[in-house]
Design a protein around this motif. Structure first.
Motif, PDB file in Angstrom:
ATOM      1  N   ALA A 147       0.842  -1.214   0.000  1.00 42.78           N
ATOM      2  CA  ALA A 147       0.000   0.000   0.000  1.00 42.78           C
ATOM      3  C   ALA A 147       0.868   1.252   0.000  1.00 42.78           C
ATOM      4  N   GLU A 167       2.438   1.707  -3.446  1.00 48.85           N
ATOM      5  CA  GLU A 167       1.491   2.058  -4.514  1.00 48.85           C
ATOM      6  C   GLU A 167       0.881   3.443  -4.317  1.00 48.85           C
ATOM      7  N   SER A 168       1.220   4.100  -3.202  1.00 53.20           N
ATOM      8  CA  SER A 168       0.604   5.397  -2.895  1.00 53.20           C
ATOM      9  C   SER A 168       1.161   6.535  -3.765  1.00 53.20           C
ATOM     10  N   ASP A 192       6.016   3.711   7.516  1.00 53.39           N
ATOM     11  CA  ASP A 192       5.265   2.695   6.754  1.00 53.39           C
ATOM     12  C   ASP A 192       5.688   1.284   7.146  1.00 53.39           C
TER      13      ASP A 192
END
Ligand code: FAD
Length: 385
Positions: free
Chosen positions: A304, A307-308, A316
């Motif tokens: 995630a 892909e942000s 993260d």
């Protein structure tokens, strides 16, 4: 005829061997003697794999990847290559389930490396200069195998027990205690459960005590010292590359690595701090490791975050931490001690083989140094007056 064949033929009973230490070195050594067939083996140790992590037990802290630093040292190269071949065979499907993961190893260097040994690895290739990670001046890849250290240690211990080996927990103060009293001097005093015949006096001892060689009476090796390493275990099954970046950065020696395991966890590190005795992970070091690893290999961040559309950060990665850990590599100034001597207590005189001081490379050297220990013991028995 080899030393091993000669001495096996001239003996009419199994020789009793006590292995001191149950880390990767002690366990592979004990198994090597056991598989030879001419020995009954007992392991005496303070820590066993089932105990869980302890700062006095380096083997549970290791990554462990297979990146030989033997360079042009021919003896060390032979040890490392024998180990690699054994681990490669054991990493075949079904041979040692969960212990190993075959994958390409990518090595980046901040200084020009000596690749004399690594060039011998299967599918060795140099990485083109325009594909290097930031800070690297050279890079290579080859086919390798990573160990899942807790799984492998438990596999080795259970194999040893299943083959008829014995274990006794002991904190040995002086090697004379083992020469004169054997494992029985430390076993539970219950003759039904532990008949004295189970623990005869050793005909020979192999010392595999790692950093314990600094303190064990009769050994007290002044060349041995700790090199602290801190790591972070991540739950990151999407990471498929085993990778390191090593060499000097400014005045310090930095070593950044990513070591995926069969289970889907990944060890990232690390640090290399000589004579730093701090026994707990330092939180600021964990953040530093994660920042360095993200720089080298951003794919450790959860999907995630990647892909942000923004650069993944340490924040993260924090949610996928399974464990922070540190251990002491059992280093030795002149390199590993692999030699034999006869020790005479005044009451008994037996051969003692030393196999310790493997620093940051105990897994890489394990099976090969076990073979060398067996050979040293066979030679000592063959020369017995
Ligand atoms: C962070 C980190 C990462 C690493 N990564 C890698 C890697 O990727 N690849 C690699 O090859 N290596 C790696 N290493 C190095 C590796 O862990 C060590 O070289 C190896 O574990 C040493 O094994 P050992 O059996 O000699 O010692 P240990 O694992 O420390 O075992 C010593 C044994 O001796 C026993 N003992 C000691 N003193 C006594 C006593 N007086 N009486 C009774 N028992 C005693 C202990 O209880 C224990 O059973 C790493 C190490 C660290 C810290």
């Amino acid at each position: 005829m080899s030393t091993t064949e000669t001495t096996t033929q001239s003996r009419n009973r199994k020789m009793n061997i006590t292995v001191l230490g149950a880390g990767i070195i002690g366990l592979t050594t004990a198994l090597k003697f056991q598989k030879h067939g001419g020995y009954q083996v007992t392991i005496l140790a303070e820590h066993f794999p089932t105990d869980g992590k302890s700062i006095k037990y380096a083997s549970l802290s290791a990554g462990a990847h297979h990146v030989s630093t033997a360079e042009d040292d021919v003896k060390q190269r032979a040890i490392d290559i024998e180990t690699f071949k054994t681990m490669w065979d054991l990493s075949a499907d079904g041979a040692a389930p969960g212990c190993f993961l075959r994958l390409p190893q990518t090595e980046y260097y901040r200084e020009e490396p000596n690749l004399d040994t690594l060039k011998l690895m299967t599918n060795f290739k140099e990485i083109s200069k325009d594909s290097l990670v930031p800070g690297a001046v050279a890079g290579i890849t080859y086919d390798s195998v990573n160990s899942d250290s807790p799984v492998l240690l438990n596999y080795l211990l259970s194999s040893f027990l299943a083959n008829g080996g014995s274990i006794v927990r002991a904190s040995v103060m002086h090697i004379y205690q083992v020469i004169e009293g054997g494992p029985a001097a430390f076993a539970a005093l219950n003759e039904q459960e532990h008949p004295p015949s189970l623990y005869p006096l050793p005909d020979g001892i192999v010392v595999c005590v790692g950093l314990g060689a600094m303190f064990l009476g009769g050994v007290e090796d002044k060349e041995v010292y700790p090199v602290r390493g801190q790591t972070v275990l991540l739950d990151a099954p999407w990471v498929k590359d085993s990778m390191s970046l090593s060499g000097k950065s400014g005045t310090s020696k930095l070593w950044t690595y990513v070591i995926p395991r069969k289970s889907g966890t990944v060890i990232v590190g690390g640090t290399y701090e000589a004579n730093d005795w701090h026994p707990r992970p330092r939180p600021e070091t964990t953040r530093d490791i994660l920042a360095r690893v993200l720089e080298m290999h951003p794919a450790i961040a959860p999907p995630a975050a990647r892909e942000s559309g923004r650069k993944p950060t340490v924040e993260d990665v924090l949610p996928i931490i399974v464990e922070e850990s540190c251990g002491f590599r059992p280093c030795r100034k002149s390199g590993p001690r692999l030699e034999s001597e006869w020790i005479d207590t005044g009451k008994r005189r037996i051969p003692v083989v030393h196999n310790y001081g493997h620093g940051g490379f105990g897994y890489i050297a394990s099976y090969g140094s076990a073979s060398m220990s067996l050979d040293l013991m066979e030679r000592a028995f063959a020369q017995q007056p």
